[in-house]
Design a protein around this motif. Structure first.
Motif, PDB file in Angstrom:
ATOM      1  N   PHE A 142       0.869  -1.182   0.000  1.00 52.43           N
ATOM      2  CA  PHE A 142       0.000   0.000   0.000  1.00 52.43           C
ATOM      3  C   PHE A 142       0.903   1.229   0.000  1.00 52.43           C
ATOM      4  CE2 PHE A 142       1.036  -1.069   4.310  1.00 52.43           C
ATOM      5  CZ  PHE A 142       1.301   0.145   4.916  1.00 52.43           C
ATOM      6  N   VAL A 143       0.329   2.407  -0.253  1.00 46.32           N
ATOM      7  CA  VAL A 143       1.117   3.638  -0.235  1.00 46.32           C
ATOM      8  C   VAL A 143       0.404   4.703   0.587  1.00 46.32           C
ATOM      9  CG1 VAL A 143       2.293   3.239  -2.432  1.00 46.32           C
ATOM     10  CG2 VAL A 143       0.102   4.452  -2.414  1.00 46.32           C
ATOM     11  N   ASN A 144       1.159   5.696   0.977  1.00 42.67           N
ATOM     12  CA  ASN A 144       0.691   6.797   1.809  1.00 42.67           C
ATOM     13  C   ASN A 144      -0.069   7.818   0.956  1.00 42.67           C
ATOM     14  OD1 ASN A 144       0.384   8.953   3.520  1.00 42.67           O
ATOM     15  ND2 ASN A 144       2.568   9.287   3.885  1.00 42.67           N
ATOM     16  N   SER A 145      -1.336   7.991   1.243  1.00 41.93           N
ATOM     17  CA  SER A 145      -2.154   8.926   0.453  1.00 41.93           C
ATOM     18  C   SER A 145      -1.775  10.386   0.700  1.00 41.93           C
ATOM     19  CB  SER A 145      -3.640   8.724   0.775  1.00 41.93           C
ATOM     20  OG  SER A 145      -3.891   8.917   2.155  1.00 41.93           O
ATOM     21  N   PHE A 258       4.731  -7.332  -6.359  1.00 42.69           N
ATOM     22  CA  PHE A 258       3.660  -6.323  -6.320  1.00 42.69           C
ATOM     23  C   PHE A 258       4.357  -4.963  -6.324  1.00 42.69           C
ATOM     24  CE2 PHE A 258      -0.896  -5.639  -4.719  1.00 42.69           C
ATOM     25  CZ  PHE A 258      -0.955  -4.387  -5.293  1.00 42.69           C
ATOM     26  N   PRO A 259       4.676  -4.439  -7.502  1.00 38.99           N
ATOM     27  CA  PRO A 259       5.474  -3.207  -7.594  1.00 38.99           C
ATOM     28  C   PRO A 259       4.826  -2.021  -6.888  1.00 38.99           C
ATOM     29  CG  PRO A 259       5.249  -4.267  -9.732  1.00 38.99           C
ATOM     30  CD  PRO A 259       4.288  -4.952  -8.815  1.00 38.99           C
ATOM     31  N   MET A 260       5.609  -1.342  -6.065  1.00 37.47           N
ATOM     32  CA  MET A 260       5.122  -0.136  -5.410  1.00 37.47           C
ATOM     33  C   MET A 260       4.793   0.946  -6.428  1.00 37.47           C
ATOM     34  SD  MET A 260       5.027  -0.727  -2.164  1.00 37.47           S
ATOM     35  CE  MET A 260       5.026   0.889  -1.370  1.00 37.47           C
ATOM     36  N   THR A 261       5.502   0.934  -7.565  1.00 37.18           N
ATOM     37  CA  THR A 261       5.285   1.974  -8.575  1.00 37.18           C
ATOM     38  C   THR A 261       3.845   1.968  -9.091  1.00 37.18           C
ATOM     39  OG1 THR A 261       6.145   0.456 -10.267  1.00 37.18           O
ATOM     40  CG2 THR A 261       7.677   2.078  -9.346  1.00 37.18           C
ATOM     41  N   ILE A 262       3.218   0.803  -9.164  1.00 42.05           N
ATOM     42  CA  ILE A 262       1.836   0.730  -9.636  1.00 42.05           C
ATOM     43  C   ILE A 262       0.910   1.463  -8.663  1.00 42.05           C
ATOM     44  CG2 ILE A 262      -0.116  -0.810 -10.088  1.00 42.05           C
ATOM     45  CD1 ILE A 262       1.878  -2.891 -11.072  1.00 42.05           C
ATOM     46  N   LEU A 263       1.089   1.209  -7.375  1.00 40.33           N
ATOM     47  CA  LEU A 263       0.252   1.855  -6.364  1.00 40.33           C
ATOM     48  C   LEU A 263       0.516   3.358  -6.313  1.00 40.33           C
ATOM     49  CD1 LEU A 263       0.490  -0.748  -3.456  1.00 40.33           C
ATOM     50  CD2 LEU A 263      -1.271  -0.530  -5.209  1.00 40.33           C
ATOM     51  N   GLU A 264       1.774   3.743  -6.462  1.00 36.98           N
ATOM     52  CA  GLU A 264       2.113   5.170  -6.446  1.00 36.98           C
ATOM     53  C   GLU A 264       1.483   5.879  -7.643  1.00 36.98           C
ATOM     54  OE1 GLU A 264       6.503   4.267  -4.424  1.00 36.98           O
ATOM     55  OE2 GLU A 264       6.352   4.959  -6.498  1.00 36.98           O
ATOM     56  N   ILE A 321      -7.885   1.121  -7.835  1.00 39.31           N
ATOM     57  CA  ILE A 321      -6.689   0.491  -7.264  1.00 39.31           C
ATOM     58  C   ILE A 321      -6.367   1.127  -5.920  1.00 39.31           C
ATOM     59  CG2 ILE A 321      -4.200   0.141  -7.553  1.00 39.31           C
ATOM     60  CD1 ILE A 321      -4.645  -0.026 -10.552  1.00 39.31           C
ATOM     61  N   SER A 322      -6.411   2.453  -5.880  1.00 39.75           N
ATOM     62  CA  SER A 322      -6.100   3.174  -4.645  1.00 39.75           C
ATOM     63  C   SER A 322      -7.090   2.837  -3.535  1.00 39.75           C
ATOM     64  CB  SER A 322      -6.084   4.682  -4.898  1.00 39.75           C
ATOM     65  OG  SER A 322      -5.016   5.034  -5.752  1.00 39.75           O
ATOM     66  N   GLU A 323      -8.348   2.698  -3.900  1.00 45.89           N
ATOM     67  CA  GLU A 323      -9.364   2.354  -2.904  1.00 45.89           C
ATOM     68  C   GLU A 323      -9.172   0.931  -2.393  1.00 45.89           C
ATOM     69  OE1 GLU A 323     -12.996   2.939  -4.968  1.00 45.89           O
ATOM     70  OE2 GLU A 323     -12.782   5.121  -5.104  1.00 45.89           O
ATOM     71  N   THR A 324      -8.858   0.018  -3.298  1.00 49.95           N
ATOM     72  CA  THR A 324      -8.691  -1.388  -2.928  1.00 49.95           C
ATOM     73  C   THR A 324      -7.496  -1.591  -2.002  1.00 49.95           C
ATOM     74  OG1 THR A 324      -9.652  -2.089  -5.046  1.00 49.95           O
ATOM     75  CG2 THR A 324      -8.359  -3.731  -3.830  1.00 49.95           C
ATOM     76  N   TYR A 325      -6.413  -0.869  -2.275  1.00 53.93           N
ATOM     77  CA  TYR A 325      -5.189  -1.043  -1.496  1.00 53.93           C
ATOM     78  C   TYR A 325      -4.890   0.203  -0.658  1.00 53.93           C
ATOM     79  CZ  TYR A 325      -4.787  -5.084  -4.501  1.00 53.93           C
ATOM     80  OH  TYR A 325      -5.044  -6.267  -5.145  1.00 53.93           O
ATOM     81  N   SER A 326      -5.911   0.664   0.050  1.00 56.65           N
ATOM     82  CA  SER A 326      -5.744   1.843   0.896  1.00 56.65           C
ATOM     83  C   SER A 326      -5.032   1.479   2.190  1.00 56.65           C
ATOM     84  CB  SER A 326      -7.104   2.462   1.218  1.00 56.65           C
ATOM     85  OG  SER A 326      -7.846   1.611   2.078  1.00 56.65           O
ATOM     86  N   GLU A 327      -4.327   2.437   2.767  1.00 60.87           N
ATOM     87  CA  GLU A 327      -3.601   2.190   4.009  1.00 60.87           C
ATOM     88  C   GLU A 327      -4.545   1.942   5.172  1.00 60.87           C
ATOM     89  OE1 GLU A 327      -1.134   5.545   4.813  1.00 60.87           O
ATOM     90  OE2 GLU A 327      -2.691   7.003   4.385  1.00 60.87           O
TER      91      GLU A 327
END
Length: 345
Positions: A142-145, A258-264, A321-327
């Motif tokens: 996940f990433v920091n919103s 699971f690349p962080m770049t995709i989530l970013e 994607i952001s909603e699915t993998y939210s912090e």
């Protein structure tokens, strides 16, 4: 029963190597736990102390040796950021040494009481190494919103101007370490066959001369096609601006977890196209544009360039994607996991 506050000691050397995903995933988890889990977890980093749980993020030899001190380290949790196969095409490892490295990696994972994978598609690989399926848990990245978010129209325009791109230019962004496994060769081919489109790759040689194909890629970076920009390793703020300024984010990797770049990229509002790999179908089905090879990638890029409605739809999928993998969702997952593991100590 688990005591009220769980003592978790993190072991990681990922911060010593800039510009690679393991470090990014580690930073995000540490930040989240420090900020939102202080009442439940007593968190330390790289300490030689007695703990309920020791969470191993990298496979350093001193960390491996510590696994034999079970009473001190407590429950041994291993974070699987890579498998022996993913090292091929990433690092320049002599063929004679490859079996030794693979044996060490699998031995490290077998020393763990439990493993966490960032992609469920790799559970079968670990089972093939002799690891009990019940000892493996899937928890995604996940990433920091607050750190990764959509830029304003003014910021987007300023970034494009800084890189010499016109407002009407179609910009395709790739990101990650420069190595064969990442599909750099296909990315360069796309730039050569689409001279009217701007391509930019953000990232560099995190492992220096150990990188597979280092000499050839170093030469390429010095003399790329006119429409291809290599930025080298950039900081998070610059990376966020690049995600926000591009028209399409493309990751042509052949092998990933699971690349962080995709989530970013998704958090920054970039439409996403990925090589059509099974692992993406499992974790991102319907939320990105798959392309099987370089010719399909080229065809899709040119199509999206002239069909803004479809590009906008792809951008809306990034929001999913952001909603699915939210912090927020992943915080509860990690807390439940640590509580369960502490009870098994």
């Amino acid at each position: 029963m688990t005591k009220e506050k769980i003592k978790v000691n993190m072991l990681s050397s990922s911060e010593t190597v800039p510009g690679q995903g393991v470090s990014g995933a580690y930073r995000e988890l540490m930040r989240l736990l420090k900020r939102d889990a202080r009442e439940a977890i007593d968190l330390t980093e790289n300490k030689r102390i007695k703990a309920d749980i020791t969470h191993y993020h990298t496979i350093d030899i001193p960390f491996y040796l510590s696994t034999f001190r079970k009473k001190r380290v407590g429950r041994r949790i291993g974070y699987v950021h890579f498998l022996p196969d993913t090292l091929q095409g990433s690092l320049r490892i002599p063929r004679i040494v490859q079996p030794i490295v693979a044996k060490y990696v699998t031995s490290f994972y077998n020393r763990m009481d439990h493993l966490v994978v960032v992609n469920p598609s790799f559970i079968e690989d670990l089972v093939a190494f002799g690891i009990d399926r019940d000892k493996i848990t899937y928890i995604p990245n996940f990433v920091n919103s607050e750190k990764w978010f959509k830029p304003s129209a003014e910021d987007k325009s300023a970034v494009r101007k800084r890189y010499g791109w016109k407002d009407e230019d179609f910009v395709v962004l790739g990101a990650g370490q420069i190595q064969k496994r990442k599909g750099i060769d296909d990315f360069v081919t796309l730039a050569k066959t689409n001279p009217d489109i701007q391509f930019v790759w953000a990232g560099g040689f995190s492992f220096g001369g150990m990188t597979d194909g280092y000499d050839a890629y170093k030469k390429l970076m010095k003399n790329p096609p006119a429409n291809l920009t290599f930025t080298g390793i950039v900081d998070a703020d610059e990376m966020r601006q690049l995600y926000g300024a591009c028209d399409l984010f493309l990751l042509p990797s052949f092998n990933e977890l699971f690349p962080m770049t995709i989530l970013e990229a998704a958090a920054c509002g970039a439409p996403i196209m990925l090589r059509d790999l099974e692992l993406y179908r499992i974790i991102l089905e319907g939320m990105y544009l798959p392309a099987s090879d370089v010719s399909k990638m080229s065809e899709a890029i040119r199509h999206l360039r002239t069909h803004p409605t479809e590009l906008n739809h792809l951008q809306s999928q990034s929001e999913k994607i952001s909603e699915t993998y939210s912090e927020e969702r992943l915080l509860e997952t990690w807390l439940d996991f640590y509580r369960q593991q502490a009870d098994l100590k």
